[in-house]
Design an enzyme around this catalytic site. Sequence first.
Site, PDB file in Angstrom:
ATOM      1  N   SER A 150       0.848  -1.194   0.000  1.00 48.47           N
ATOM      2  CA  SER A 150       0.000   0.000   0.000  1.00 48.47           C
ATOM      3  C   SER A 150       0.878   1.236   0.000  1.00 48.47           C
ATOM      4  O   SER A 150       1.996   1.217   0.535  1.00 48.47           O
ATOM      5  CB  SER A 150      -0.895   0.021   1.246  1.00 48.47           C
ATOM      6  OG  SER A 150      -1.540   1.279   1.381  1.00 48.47           O
ATOM      7  N   TYR A 163      -1.940  -0.311  10.544  1.00 48.99           N
ATOM      8  CA  TYR A 163      -2.041  -0.791   9.163  1.00 48.99           C
ATOM      9  C   TYR A 163      -0.859  -0.285   8.332  1.00 48.99           C
ATOM     10  O   TYR A 163      -0.205  -1.056   7.619  1.00 48.99           O
ATOM     11  CB  TYR A 163      -3.358  -0.327   8.537  1.00 48.99           C
ATOM     12  CG  TYR A 163      -3.443  -0.612   7.064  1.00 48.99           C
ATOM     13  CD1 TYR A 163      -3.705  -1.893   6.599  1.00 48.99           C
ATOM     14  CD2 TYR A 163      -3.233   0.397   6.125  1.00 48.99           C
ATOM     15  CE1 TYR A 163      -3.766  -2.168   5.233  1.00 48.99           C
ATOM     16  CE2 TYR A 163      -3.296   0.137   4.759  1.00 48.99           C
ATOM     17  CZ  TYR A 163      -3.561  -1.147   4.326  1.00 48.99           C
ATOM     18  OH  TYR A 163      -3.607  -1.405   2.975  1.00 48.99           O
TER      19      TYR A 163
END
Length: 252
Positions: A150, A163
């Site tokens: 990501s 995250y």
Amino acid sequence: MGLTQPLGAAPVALVTGSTSGIGAAIARRLVADGYAVVLHGRGAAATGDALAAELGLAAYVQADLAQDADRVRLVRAAAAVWGRLDVLINNAGISRVIPHADLAAATPEVWRELYEVNVVAPFRLVAEAASALREAARRGRPGCVVNVSSHAGVRPKGASIPYAATKAALNHMTRLLAVALAPDIRVNAVAPGLVDTPMTANWTEAQQIWRERAPMRRAASPGDIAQAVAMFVTSDYLTGEILLSDGGLNLT
């Protein structure tokens, strides 16, 4: 798990988290590129079996990547379907939405949950698949691992600090594995920004940011990310790369 067609000489790819969204797009792209695909999901088998039947040269294996026994079983089952495994796509991951300033909400339980699936699971899948991927190299092409990371692992952004930290760890692990497993196995990562999926359909603020600030003026489609993954699979030379795929938002 179901087998729909004989394999022939097709190389085999395992794509985790591939019953919907980015993972399903990657699976479709690899089948179009001539790969047999082992699909994976954690939920009901009916969805995976239906997609396998649609794709043709595909099979489905159900596994919970939070459980190490399931990780081992997944890789062994994937390699057994057609007797080989050439490509591993670590697409499966989980997230928790927590404001970055809300430190109390980022509990140790959240950290452990996200690390187990987003970092430990990809590492364990690579470790279990390594011998099969080295066999691919002996057939003439290096084995291939592509991790789906990501942009939150590259920039100080993301749904939560835990995250984002897991994705940063995944990026560095990608580089470490690229060195450790060369030249028989190549390891790269694609790091998407916002991707148009049902999960992000109501993320109006993020959608606006990508429309207004990203040079490409839109979020990625799942097909855009699948194309980037396919590029890494096609190459026999690239390794240790983290491809930021955010439509140029990082430039602004």
